[in-house]
Design a protein around this motif. Structure first.
Motif, PDB file in Angstrom:
ATOM      1  N   CYS A   1     -78.802 134.373  -9.546  1.00  0.00           N
ATOM      2  CA  CYS A   1     -78.574 132.863  -9.221  1.00  0.00           C
ATOM      3  C   CYS A   1     -79.515 132.129 -10.086  1.00  0.00           C
ATOM      4  O   CYS A   1     -80.733 132.113  -9.746  1.00  0.00           O
ATOM      5  CB  CYS A   1     -78.551 132.596  -7.946  1.00  0.00           C
ATOM      6  N   ARG A   2     -78.971 131.113 -10.851  1.00  0.00           N
ATOM      7  CA  ARG A   2     -79.918 130.211 -11.550  1.00  0.00           C
ATOM      8  C   ARG A   2     -79.372 128.901 -11.517  1.00  0.00           C
ATOM      9  O   ARG A   2     -78.332 128.812 -12.144  1.00  0.00           O
ATOM     10  CB  ARG A   2     -80.601 130.670 -12.631  1.00  0.00           C
ATOM     11  N   GLY A   3     -79.842 127.444 -11.417  1.00  0.00           N
ATOM     12  CA  GLY A   3     -79.199 126.361 -11.289  1.00  0.00           C
ATOM     13  C   GLY A   3     -77.734 126.354 -11.005  1.00  0.00           C
ATOM     14  O   GLY A   3     -77.316 126.946  -9.856  1.00  0.00           O
ATOM     15  N   ALA A   4     -76.991 126.094 -11.811  1.00  0.00           N
ATOM     16  CA  ALA A   4     -75.337 125.800 -11.403  1.00  0.00           C
ATOM     17  C   ALA A   4     -74.733 127.255 -11.374  1.00  0.00           C
ATOM     18  O   ALA A   4     -73.589 127.343 -11.000  1.00  0.00           O
ATOM     19  CB  ALA A   4     -74.769 124.947 -12.366  1.00  0.00           C
ATOM     20  N   HIS A   5     -75.254 128.359 -11.836  1.00  0.00           N
ATOM     21  CA  HIS A   5     -74.895 129.691 -11.818  1.00  0.00           C
ATOM     22  C   HIS A   5     -75.246 130.397 -10.487  1.00  0.00           C
ATOM     23  O   HIS A   5     -76.175 130.593 -10.458  1.00  0.00           O
ATOM     24  CB  HIS A   5     -75.419 130.420 -13.186  1.00  0.00           C
ATOM     25  N   TYR A   6     -74.285 130.577  -9.663  1.00  0.00           N
ATOM     26  CA  TYR A   6     -74.425 131.182  -8.746  1.00  0.00           C
ATOM     27  C   TYR A   6     -73.454 132.471  -8.442  1.00  0.00           C
ATOM     28  O   TYR A   6     -72.280 132.564  -8.342  1.00  0.00           O
ATOM     29  CB  TYR A   6     -74.107 130.158  -7.270  1.00  0.00           C
ATOM     30  N   LYS A   7     -74.040 133.532  -8.339  1.00  0.00           N
ATOM     31  CA  LYS A   7     -73.236 134.931  -7.954  1.00  0.00           C
ATOM     32  C   LYS A   7     -74.052 135.343  -6.426  1.00  0.00           C
ATOM     33  O   LYS A   7     -75.162 135.749  -6.439  1.00  0.00           O
ATOM     34  CB  LYS A   7     -73.852 135.902  -9.001  1.00  0.00           C
ATOM     35  N   PRO A   8     -73.086 135.249  -5.642  1.00  0.00           N
ATOM     36  CA  PRO A   8     -73.416 135.560  -4.106  1.00  0.00           C
ATOM     37  C   PRO A   8     -73.993 136.919  -3.852  1.00  0.00           C
ATOM     38  O   PRO A   8     -75.375 137.102  -3.392  1.00  0.00           O
ATOM     39  CB  PRO A   8     -72.206 135.504  -3.336  1.00  0.00           C
ATOM     40  N   GLU A   9     -73.678 137.774  -4.837  1.00  0.00           N
ATOM     41  CA  GLU A   9     -74.287 139.258  -4.818  1.00  0.00           C
ATOM     42  C   GLU A   9     -75.673 139.188  -5.003  1.00  0.00           C
ATOM     43  O   GLU A   9     -76.386 140.134  -4.820  1.00  0.00           O
ATOM     44  CB  GLU A   9     -73.438 140.000  -5.778  1.00  0.00           C
ATOM     45  N   PHE A  10     -76.150 138.131  -5.955  1.00  0.00           N
ATOM     46  CA  PHE A  10     -77.651 138.285  -6.299  1.00  0.00           C
ATOM     47  C   PHE A  10     -78.327 137.148  -5.756  1.00  0.00           C
ATOM     48  O   PHE A  10     -79.526 136.861  -6.159  1.00  0.00           O
ATOM     49  CB  PHE A  10     -77.581 138.163  -7.701  1.00  0.00           C
ATOM     50  N   ALA A  11     -77.977 136.594  -4.585  1.00  0.00           N
ATOM     51  CA  ALA A  11     -78.675 135.346  -4.029  1.00  0.00           C
ATOM     52  C   ALA A  11     -79.818 135.874  -3.264  1.00  0.00           C
ATOM     53  O   ALA A  11     -79.609 136.973  -2.593  1.00  0.00           O
ATOM     54  CB  ALA A  11     -77.553 134.476  -3.069  1.00  0.00           C
ATOM     55  N   PHE A  12     -80.789 134.887  -3.276  1.00  0.00           N
ATOM     56  CA  PHE A  12     -82.003 135.505  -2.379  1.00  0.00           C
ATOM     57  C   PHE A  12     -81.657 134.713  -1.006  1.00  0.00           C
ATOM     58  O   PHE A  12     -81.634 133.429  -1.097  1.00  0.00           O
ATOM     59  CB  PHE A  12     -83.480 134.718  -2.996  1.00  0.00           C
ATOM     60  N   SER A  13     -81.747 135.599  -0.109  1.00  0.00           N
ATOM     61  CA  SER A  13     -81.514 134.643   1.341  1.00  0.00           C
ATOM     62  C   SER A  13     -82.910 134.563   1.773  1.00  0.00           C
ATOM     63  O   SER A  13     -84.070 134.670   1.224  1.00  0.00           O
ATOM     64  CB  SER A  13     -80.630 135.668   2.173  1.00  0.00           C
ATOM     65  N   GLY A  14     -82.636 133.484   2.843  1.00  0.00           N
ATOM     66  CA  GLY A  14     -84.165 132.991   3.443  1.00  0.00           C
ATOM     67  C   GLY A  14     -84.832 134.246   4.263  1.00  0.00           C
ATOM     68  O   GLY A  14     -84.327 135.233   4.249  1.00  0.00           O
ATOM     69  N   LEU A  15     -85.885 133.810   4.833  1.00  0.00           N
ATOM     70  CA  LEU A  15     -86.771 134.704   5.805  1.00  0.00           C
ATOM     71  C   LEU A  15     -85.844 134.841   7.123  1.00  0.00           C
ATOM     72  O   LEU A  15     -85.535 134.138   7.697  1.00  0.00           O
ATOM     73  CB  LEU A  15     -88.149 134.314   6.014  1.00  0.00           C
ATOM     74  N   GLU A  16     -85.956 136.034   7.491  1.00  0.00           N
ATOM     75  CA  GLU A  16     -85.013 136.393   8.910  1.00  0.00           C
ATOM     76  C   GLU A  16     -86.103 136.439   9.924  1.00  0.00           C
ATOM     77  O   GLU A  16     -85.607 135.983  11.233  1.00  0.00           O
ATOM     78  CB  GLU A  16     -84.463 137.942   8.950  1.00  0.00           C
ATOM     79  N   SER A  17     -87.163 137.127   9.831  1.00  0.00           N
ATOM     80  CA  SER A  17     -88.147 137.314  11.106  1.00  0.00           C
ATOM     81  C   SER A  17     -88.541 135.699  11.650  1.00  0.00           C
ATOM     82  O   SER A  17     -88.984 134.932  10.842  1.00  0.00           O
ATOM     83  CB  SER A  17     -89.348 138.007  10.554  1.00  0.00           C
ATOM     84  N   GLU A  18     -88.855 135.807  13.045  1.00  0.00           N
ATOM     85  CA  GLU A  18     -89.525 134.696  13.564  1.00  0.00           C
ATOM     86  C   GLU A  18     -90.877 134.836  13.900  1.00  0.00           C
ATOM     87  O   GLU A  18     -91.622 133.940  14.016  1.00  0.00           O
ATOM     88  CB  GLU A  18     -88.664 134.231  14.921  1.00  0.00           C
ATOM     89  N   GLU A  19     -91.276 135.973  13.556  1.00  0.00           N
ATOM     90  CA  GLU A  19     -92.709 136.546  13.906  1.00  0.00           C
ATOM     91  C   GLU A  19     -93.546 136.144  12.688  1.00  0.00           C
ATOM     92  O   GLU A  19     -93.374 136.502  11.553  1.00  0.00           O
ATOM     93  CB  GLU A  19     -92.540 137.848  14.428  1.00  0.00           C
ATOM     94  N   PRO A  20     -94.555 135.595  13.004  1.00  0.00           N
ATOM     95  CA  PRO A  20     -95.537 134.958  11.904  1.00  0.00           C
ATOM     96  C   PRO A  20     -95.945 135.861  10.720  1.00  0.00           C
ATOM     97  O   PRO A  20     -95.663 135.762   9.684  1.00  0.00           O
ATOM     98  CB  PRO A  20     -96.766 134.234  12.680  1.00  0.00           C
ATOM     99  N   ALA A  21     -96.569 136.903  11.375  1.00  0.00           N
ATOM    100  CA  ALA A  21     -97.249 138.182  10.551  1.00  0.00           C
ATOM    101  C   ALA A  21     -95.965 138.585   9.503  1.00  0.00           C
ATOM    102  O   ALA A  21     -96.034 138.797   8.415  1.00  0.00           O
ATOM    103  CB  ALA A  21     -97.731 139.171  11.232  1.00  0.00           C
ATOM    104  N   GLU A  22     -94.751 138.922  10.299  1.00  0.00           N
ATOM    105  CA  GLU A  22     -93.872 139.688   9.630  1.00  0.00           C
ATOM    106  C   GLU A  22     -93.120 138.533   8.516  1.00  0.00           C
ATOM    107  O   GLU A  22     -92.677 139.037   7.457  1.00  0.00           O
ATOM    108  CB  GLU A  22     -92.637 140.073  10.659  1.00  0.00           C
ATOM    109  N   ARG A  23     -92.965 137.500   9.070  1.00  0.00           N
ATOM    110  CA  ARG A  23     -92.610 136.393   8.228  1.00  0.00           C
ATOM    111  C   ARG A  23     -93.244 136.086   7.036  1.00  0.00           C
ATOM    112  O   ARG A  23     -92.782 136.090   5.772  1.00  0.00           O
ATOM    113  CB  ARG A  23     -92.578 135.013   8.937  1.00  0.00           C
ATOM    114  N   HIS A  24     -94.426 136.120   7.004  1.00  0.00           N
ATOM    115  CA  HIS A  24     -95.448 136.129   6.106  1.00  0.00           C
ATOM    116  C   HIS A  24     -95.231 137.465   5.082  1.00  0.00           C
ATOM    117  O   HIS A  24     -95.322 137.061   3.896  1.00  0.00           O
ATOM    118  CB  HIS A  24     -96.899 136.201   6.426  1.00  0.00           C
TER     119      HIS A  24
END
Lengths: 668, 282
Positions: A557-580
């Motif tokens: 995925c870059r700029g206007a080019h979006y392929k869901p298969e290759f998208a970087f999702s956000g961070l899932e963990s809420e726990e600070p060390a794991e989040r880091h």
């Protein structure tokens, strides 16, 4: 050299700027356009034109930050030296347009007024009502008319560029073109040809682009050996008014002033919008992005609207995709004061008052970041070497490209109000470069054998005659164009999937094959629009194939080019060390992806298909960094990234450029 | 949004088009039948007509030629006479036209310009008038010489509407004093000679409301003023302001609602002063 002339193809902002500057430098110009130049597509630009200005400067802005916003917004896919040169020229370009009489909006003290656009924190955008593009174009049109009156510029309006003419050594020596009224085909000798023909919107059938934006001039250069860069990067604007003939832009300011986007929760709800109670309305942007609501960045808004209609089946209309953009909760007087101009457009074309009824909108293809590949020469300061014949050169000696039809300035995504700037900048900047190219040229066009021009003309004449004499009963070019548009819109706009792209590429081959079989319903010898359109249609396929092939290859995925298969999702963990820890992994993945994909695709045409090579991007001024707007855990990733960069620069003792600043997340 | 089937209109409607195959040839009417779709404008009607290439009685015909570009009413290309009025095809909505005149839409080329084919006309005279009045700001050049002259918000608000003129020609088509000029090339006349003769003829004919309004725009610009006298001289010359008969049709048909008659009045006052000035200079 005496008697040298330049042929400019296209009379929008870029072509007019180039013609004006060349004439000023004393070079005679032939200016060719499909339409009277004053009717070029640049008139459609509404918002404004960006530059660092006296006010923003005192708030910490600089040309460097304009450069930074532009490459960050473009996801770092553009070479940085040309962008730097453009950002530093921008304030002077605004001054020039002001001197030429552009009716820019004024402050109460009489200075230029500015508004804020996406992708920056500064009010960098000068504007003239809601018709900035029209006003800028008229100012250049007037100067060109002045040089025309002096005999330095000759206009060829209603002429269709058919092909560049290349001599045995491959040098471009002119062009073949056809008069759209008399249908005469003739050769034009020229020492340099500059293509300034705009974007290829018609490849998508309907878009926000004008009817002359067929991409045919670019395609004809591509088929003659020029290269096509970053074709897969097509900007889709989130809010356009769907029409039977065209998709018309509805400015982002409607949401900026409080417009809310929604659909009925019940699929195919046949009730009138005002009869649907609030509880049964799905304000999907507000629910999905509570923090940003309706003002999420353009690419996110576009993808969500697309998703709600295509995947969730919640389109407002059963047989046409659209969502409501609702302003009816805002008092009429306030709407008139703040949004009068754009609401009138909706009213005029839809026959419905958006102060009383929600508008129906859907995303539309708007701009091509990709275009003809062009070269540049970097200066010692990291900008461009003024006057170098390499700047804006397509690589074919004597053939140059500027404006929307070059790939150079916007990378993976264009910032609002940067397109008018890149058009005027590249047009003005190319003139001395073309002059040095002509000085260095071996022999002028006037010295070429007459046969070079006559043969080129005859080739095109035979093609034309063959098309007119094609047997009846073949394909209808207009219906074939509708098929092409539907195919491209389905496969290569907002969300891209490899299976769909593979299928679309095959289908493009079939459509291209069928287009060879078009038979004409008009055999007229005067203003035959049927034959002109059929030629343009055939030339849409090399561009369409380059877009789809580039998109298929690019697994990221870059700029206007979006392929869901290759998208970087956000961070899932809420726990600070794991989040880091997750943020570190995210940054590792980002770096790996940058290593693999921070490259421009450069297509060349083999007669049937585009062959795609990849080119490294010059990121020597501002190192690439993640675009994190709206991402869950973005602040942690940003911190991890900053630490990583600091560590790395500490190790090498080679810090980031002095003026560089970590800009705020982009909103484009 | 009005649903025509529901409003009593049928699912299709007829379009009557005045056609002409080439310059100088005689014109003829042709009927086309078009399926009704939501949100149609005259442009989409023309697109359907081109794709179908059949007249209402099923006879194969060449697609009708017409001019258009932006389809947003900012380029000025698609002017034609629709139900008797010169206007832009892009903003002419089918449902409204059918309300005006049920079951049929009538399309004709502009009446004051030579027809090239069907609805395509030659408006070069219109653009030539902009050259006649020196419709530009005479800057020293494009080098960096700092910002332009400071202007008040009021000045901008007066200038902006005038600078929205998109050279569509509606004001000219509606003007009783703007008469059609159609020349034909002589047997032995070269294209260049013909163009020169055409230019010469245009240069002594009426300028028209659009060009008069542009002189007002440039004469009020702080730098454009430098040429104010020359522009006024053109307005006082052959084909100038004195031809205006004050019919006020121009302002009534202008799609951008430009105050053309105000411009004409301002130009009239300015030429009076110019006349006195010239008289005292003698």
């Amino acid at each position: 050299m005496a008697n040298q002339r330049v042929l400019v193809i296209g009379g929008g902002l870029a072509g007019l700027a180039a013609a004006m500057k060349l004439a000023e430098l004393g070079t005679p110009v032939d200016l060719m356009s499909l339409t009277p130049v004053k009717r070029s597509h640049s008139v459609c630009a509404q918002g404004g034109i960006n530059s660092c200005n006296d006010q923003t400067r005192q708030l910490g802005d600089s040309e460097w930050k304009h450069l930074d916003d532009t490459v960050y917004g473009g996801d770092f896919l553009q070479h940085q030296p040309p962008v730097k040169e453009m950002a530093y020229a921008a304030p002077k370009i605004i001054d020039l347009m002001d001197r030429l009489g552009v009716t820019f909006n004024r402050t109460q003290e009489g200075f230029l007024d500015h508004r804020r656009f996406g992708g920056t924190l500064y009010k960098r955008t000068a504007f003239a009502g809601a018709t900035t593009g029209q006003q800028l174009l008229y100012a250049l049109d007037e100067q060109v008319r002045r040089y025309e009156a002096d005999g330095l510029i000759n206009k060829y309006e209603y002429w269709d560029f058919l092909s560049p003419i290349r001599d045995d050594a491959g040098v471009c020596r002119g062009a073949v073109a056809q008069n759209l009224m008399t249908m005469e085909i003739r050769s034009f000798a020229a020492d340099v040809v500059i293509v300034a023909s705009g974007g290829p919107g018609l490849v998508y059938g309907r878009s926000t682009m004008s009817m002359v934006c067929t991409g045919s001039a670019v395609s004809r250069c591509f088929q003659q050996g020029a290269k096509y860069g970053n074709g897969e990067f097509i900007q889709v604007h989130p809010t356009a008014i769907p029409g039977a003939d065209k998709l018309r832009l509805m400015s982002e300011s409607a949401r900026g002033e409080g417009g809310r986007v929604w659909v009925p929760r019940k699929p195919n709800d046949s009730r009138a919008p005002q009869d649907i109670p609030t509880a049964e309305r799905y304000y999907f942007l507000e629910e999905r992005y509570p923090e940003y609501g309706n003002l999420v960045p353009r690419d996110i808004a576009t993808r969500e609207i697309f998703d709600i209609c295509v995947n969730d089946g919640l389109s407002v209309e059963a047989d046409r995709q659209c969502v409501y953009l609702d302003l009816t909760h805002i008092p009429r007087a306030e709407l008139d004061r703040k949004l009068g101009g754009i609401l009138e457009i909706y009213e005029k074309f839809q026959g419905v008052d958006p102060r009383d009824f929600p508008m129906k909108i859907f995303p539309a293809v708007h701009y091509s970041m990709g275009g003809l590949w062009v070269d540049y020469q970097k200066s010692a300061e990291g900008g461009l070497e003024a006057g170098s014949p390499r700047n804006q050169s397509t690589g074919i000696p004597g053939l140059y490209a500027i404006g929307e039809c070059d790939y150079q300035y916007h990378g993976g995504n264009r910032l609002g109000a940067n397109s008018l700037l890149s058009c005027i900048f590249s047009g003005l900047f190319v003139a001395p470069c073309v002059q040095s190219a002509m000085e260095a040229q071996q022999g002028s066009a006037a010295d070429q054998p007459a046969s070079l021009y006559e043969n080129a003309r005859q080739d095109k004449q035979s093609e034309h005659d063959a098309l007119l004499n094609q047997a009846a009963g073949g394909e209808n070019p207009y219906l074939l164009h509708q098929e092409l548009g539907a195919l491209m819109t389905r496969a290569a706009t907002v969300v891209r999937r490899n299976d769909q792209l593979t299928e679309a590429y095959e289908k493009l081959g079939e459509l291209a094959e069928r287009s060879r079989n078009c038979s004409l319903s008009d055999s007229g010898a005067w203003t035959n629009q049927n034959v002109v359109f059929t030629k343009a249609l055939k030339d849409m396929f090399p561009i369409a194939k380059s877009i789809v092939r580039g998109a298929l290859n690019r697994d990221e995925c870059r700029g206007a080019h979006y392929k869901p298969e290759f998208a970087f999702s956000g961070l899932e963990s809420e726990e600070p060390a794991e989040r880091h820890h997750q943020a570190e992994a995210w940054c590792d993945r980002f770096e790996k992806n940058t290593e693999k994909w921070l490259k421009s695709s450069v297509a060349s045409w083999d007669g049937e298909n585009p062959q795609i090579a990849y080119e490294e991007v010059d990121t020597s001024l501002i190192p690439p960094r993640p675009r994190l707007y709206g991402l869950v855990g973005g602040e942690v990733i940003e911190q991890v990234w900053a630490e990583r960069m600091a560590r790395r620069h500490g190790e090498s003792g080679n810090g980031a450029p002095q003026e560089s600043s970590q800009a705020a997340p982009s909103t484009t | 949004m009005s649903d025509h089937a529901a409003n009593g209109h049928s699912d299709s409607f007829e379009v009557r088009i005045l056609r002409q195959d080439a310059p100088g040839e005689s014109s003829y009417w042709e009927r086309h039948r078009v399926e009704h779709e939501p949100d149609m404008n005259v442009i989409s009607v023309m697109q359907r007509v081109a794709a179908r290439a059949q007249s209402a009685d099923g006879k194969p015909v060449a697609p009708v030629a017409w001019d258009c570009n932006c389809l947003e009413e900012v380029c000025g290309a698609c002017t034609m006479v629709i139900n008797g009025q010169a206007r832009q095809a892009c903003t002419a909505l089918v449902d409204k036209l059918l309300d005006e005149q049920p079951a049929e839409i009538e399309l004709q080329p502009m009446q004051k310009f030579p027809v090239l084919r069907d609805l395509v006309v030659d408006r070069s005279r219109l653009f030539r008038a902009l050259t006649r009045v020196k419709g530009w700001v005479p800057v020293d050049g494009s080098y960096d010489l700092g910002p332009g002259p400071r202007q008040s918000r009021t000045e901008q608000e007066v200038a902006y509407p005038l600078s929205q003129c998109m050279s569509c020609g509606c004001c000219l088509d509606a003007c009783p004093q703007y008469t059609k000029i159609e020349l034909t090339p002589g047997v032995d006349e070269s294209a260049a000679d013909f163009a020169a003769r055409q230019e010469q003829t245009h240069d002594s004919a009426f300028l028209g409301a659009h060009a008069i309004s542009q002189t007002v725009l440039f004469n009020s610009h702080p730098t454009g003023k430098v040429n104010a006298g020359e522009r006024l001289d053109v307005l006082m010359d052959e084909g100038g302001l004195q031809i205006c008969g004050n019919a006020q049709n121009c302002v009534a048909v202008c799609p951008k609602e430009i105050p053309l008659t105000t411009s004409i009045a301002r130009a009239g006052r300015a030429t009076t002063f110019r006349l006195l000035e010239r008289w005292f200079e003698k």
